[in-house]
Structure formats: C-alpha cells, structure tokens
Enzyme design. Structure first.
Site, PDB file in Angstrom:
ATOM      1  N   ASN A 198       2.695  -9.880  -2.306  1.00 55.58           N
ATOM      2  CA  ASN A 198       1.595  -9.113  -1.713  1.00 55.58           C
ATOM      3  C   ASN A 198       1.135  -7.961  -2.604  1.00 55.58           C
ATOM      4  OD1 ASN A 198       0.754 -10.384   0.580  1.00 55.58           O
ATOM      5  ND2 ASN A 198       1.750  -8.988   2.020  1.00 55.58           N
ATOM      6  N   ASP A 243       4.262 -13.372   8.918  1.00 52.00           N
ATOM      7  CA  ASP A 243       4.005 -13.309   7.481  1.00 52.00           C
ATOM      8  C   ASP A 243       5.215 -12.803   6.697  1.00 52.00           C
ATOM      9  OD1 ASP A 243       1.478 -14.179   8.065  1.00 52.00           O
ATOM     10  OD2 ASP A 243       0.529 -12.217   7.884  1.00 52.00           O
ATOM     11  N   GLY A 244       6.038 -11.973   7.341  1.00 49.53           N
ATOM     12  CA  GLY A 244       7.206 -11.425   6.673  1.00 49.53           C
ATOM     13  C   GLY A 244       8.193 -12.487   6.230  1.00 49.53           C
TER      14      GLY A 244
END
Length: 376
Positions: free
Chosen positions: A217, A121-122
């Site tokens: 996010n 996800d990073g």
C-alpha cells in the site's frame, strides 16, 4: 516486474508514399489471465486472528480443500492456537492434516501454489508481508469491513475456488514498493588504558544498519508524537525535488492510492498503471499538491538538516520506527508484484470497489425538466 508497451510498425504505404506509420499497442488489462504450469497442490489459508465471525467460513473452506480437493493446506500456527479452533474435537481431525508455520521463523515461499484470504483488506496486506520475493496468486474473500481489495463473496466459494484451480480467472499484478531503511548508529569511541580499564574521550563513530521491506500500500513518514512540523527532504533519482513541511508524506503504489493517500486528497490510480504517488499530509503550503511519478524512479527521504525533531516511518501500517538525522529511506518499485485474482477482470472489479466501498460519485439524480417546467 516489467511494464512493457509493445510498439508495432505499420509499413503499409499510404498514397504510394514510403512514410512509415508507428502505432502504439497497449495491452488490455482484462487479457491478463491466471495460467498454471501444473495443477496447484498446496494452498495457504490466511484468516484474521480471533474473529469469531470467520470461524465457520474458515472451517468450511479447509474441509473443502482437504477432503474434496485433496490439497495440502498451510495455516499459520497462531490461527490454530485459537481456543475456538483447538477445542473443536470435530475439526481436530482436519487440523492434523494441516502444515503449520510461524511467520517470523519459517520460510514457506517455495511451498505455496496460491493463497486464500478470509477477512478484510488487512489480510491481503498481511499475505504480501509474508513473501519478500515472489508472491503466489492471491484469492481474497470479502469477510471484513471495507473490502476494497477482496472481490470474492463467500456464498459460492466452492465454484469460485474450482475456477481458480482450473485456471479460469483473470489477475491484476499489484505493484509493490521495495523500501530500504539505512540507519546511522552513533556509538561512543572507547579505548583501554594500561590496566585494561575502558576509557571514553567523547568522540563517536558510526556504523550503518540496513533493513529492507516489500510494501503493497504505502510508506508513511510523519512527525510522530512531536508537536513540530515534519521537515524532510525528498530526492528523486539523486536530485532534491522538495522539502516536505507538514504532518508528513505518503509514498504509495496505485493499490495504495485508494487507502491513506485518497484520505489525504490524492487521486485514485488503477493498479495496472505503472506509477508511484507522492502525497503530502497536511502540508503547510497552499500549493503542495499530490504528484504521480514514473514507476522506474528511485525516491529517497531524509530528515532535513534544520529539522527540529525526528520523524517516524511505517510500512503498510506496520514496523513503525523512528528516523533520525543521517538515516535514509530509499523507495523503488519492486520486481515482485502481488498477483491478485479477479472476480471478473481488473477494470470491472476496480470500478465495482469504487462504487460499493467508497461510493464514488454517488449523487441524487437531477430531475427531468419537462417542457412545461421550461416556461417558468
């Protein structure tokens, strides 16, 4: 980015009445499709730095894109500085065809047709940070640890990339937060005497410095290294709504609701829902629950006047910095979402991630109760 709900008026008469019936027509998230104005020619490949497990997938993908699909491939310069890549003579002929850039120096925002991420996800969060305005569509392959935001498996990457290039894919528009940090810089006032010697009289004057970020996010405000409670005021559209006393507060997008926020007790929100989530971190109050506010509001966070210590803020886990008295953090929904390419569609992909990554509602099934068991 606009969130629109279409309203259609039904003017048909019921029982010869002239009353008009209003009906809401909400767009089906699965109807959002990737559409190219012209065939894509350039692609940015983002790879997690110095991860040996990604070397072979990275090389295979780049060879396929350059040799088979005849595309212009952009790669960050520090990726190619990895000795495992730079020392590979067989791969060297391919890397010479790449266009390289440095994230802190070069602007590639108008050169990229779409993005391919290799990692967890990073990598998607990092891709978002490279584009402070419009973001190209992102195709994320699950080659990391969690993979909530990376729906594609690399086993069949060729056919999947072909589908994307042909425009046969659904997308989900992941809203971002536009964050502006305004800092007060207090400096000593100075004056010169008749001999040109600088003198200070102890007075101070302030100058303001503003920095802006696009956040996919969450924005996290916390107490940092201090042992005291965080004490920050939270404003909504200019009105003070509460003071956060605890370890801090998380302001997240629907995409971020399944990250730090869910670990702090928040609900999980589908990315298509236009909203901003406010989640306290270990609040010193039994009644402070996470809340969801409309996407169109403006939030502002400042240190309370009586705060015993400063606070610290980070944006998607990066750019961490101290917040002092007089500083402010203003948060609104950005006009520039991240178009994330779906494996199937926005709804199925999301529930698949909930099940596979977070094991949502996993429980051993209750045994069937037979008629004989009912007698006991």
């Amino acid at each position: 980015m606009k969130f629109n709900q279409s309203v259609q008026q039904d003017t048909s008469a019921n029982n010869n009445n002239d009353n008009k019936v209003w009906k809401w027509h909400i767009q089906d998230p699965a109807s959002q499709k990737l559409t190219w104005n012209k065939p894509p020619k350039s692609v940015l490949v983002i790879k997690k730095i110095r991860d040996a497990s990604l070397l072979q997938p990275f090389k295979e993908l780049c060879i396929f894109l350059t040799e088979v699909k005849d595309m212009i491939v952009y790669v960050e310069k520090k990726v190619l500085e990895d000795p495992a890549i730079s020392d590979d003579e067989n791969f060297g002929a391919i890397t010479k065809k790449f266009c390289t850039f440095r994230d802190d120096l070069d602007d590639i925002s108008n050169r990229i047709d779409f993005i391919i991420c290799l990692g967890g996800d990073g990598t998607l969060l990092y891709a978002s940070s490279l584009f402070q305005e419009s973001v190209p569509p992102v195709m994320a392959f699950h080659l990391g640890s969690l993979g909530f935001l990376t729906p594609f498996k690399f086993d069949t990457y060729q056919s999947q990339v072909d589908q994307v290039i042909e425009g046969n894919a659904a997308i989900v528009l992941r809203s971002r937060l536009k964050v502006r940090v305004l800092k007060e810089n207090w400096e000593k006032k100075a004056r010169l005497d008749e001999k040109g010697i600088i003198l200070t009289n102890g007075d101070t004057e302030s100058s303001r410095k503003s920095v802006q970020y696009q956040v996919l996010n969450e924005v996290v405000v916390d107490r940092g290294p201090s042992s005291y409670l965080s004490n920050v005021d939270l404003f909504l559209d200019g009105h003070l709504i509460t003071t956060v006393q605890g370890d801090g507060v998380i302001v997240s997008t629907p995409t971020g609701s399944t990250a730090y926020a869910v670990a702090a007790g928040a609900s999980m929100i589908h990315p298509n829902v236009p909203a901003i989530m406010i989640t306290p971190i270990c609040p010193h109050s039994l009644s402070f629950r996470p809340i969801v506010v409309p996407a169109g509001v403006e939030l502002k966070i400042m240190l309370s006047r009586d705060a015993r210590n400063t606070a610290w803020v980070s944006f998607d886990g990066r750019k961490r910095q101290e917040i002092c008295h007089g500083d402010s953090i203003t948060i609104t929904t950005s006009c520039f979402p991240v178009p994330s390419i779906c494996f199937r569609d926005p709804v199925n992909d999301w529930f698949e991630s909930l099940a596979q990554c977070l094991h949502w509602n996993v429980r051993k099934k209750q045994n069937y109760l037979s008629s004989e068991d009912e007698e006991f």
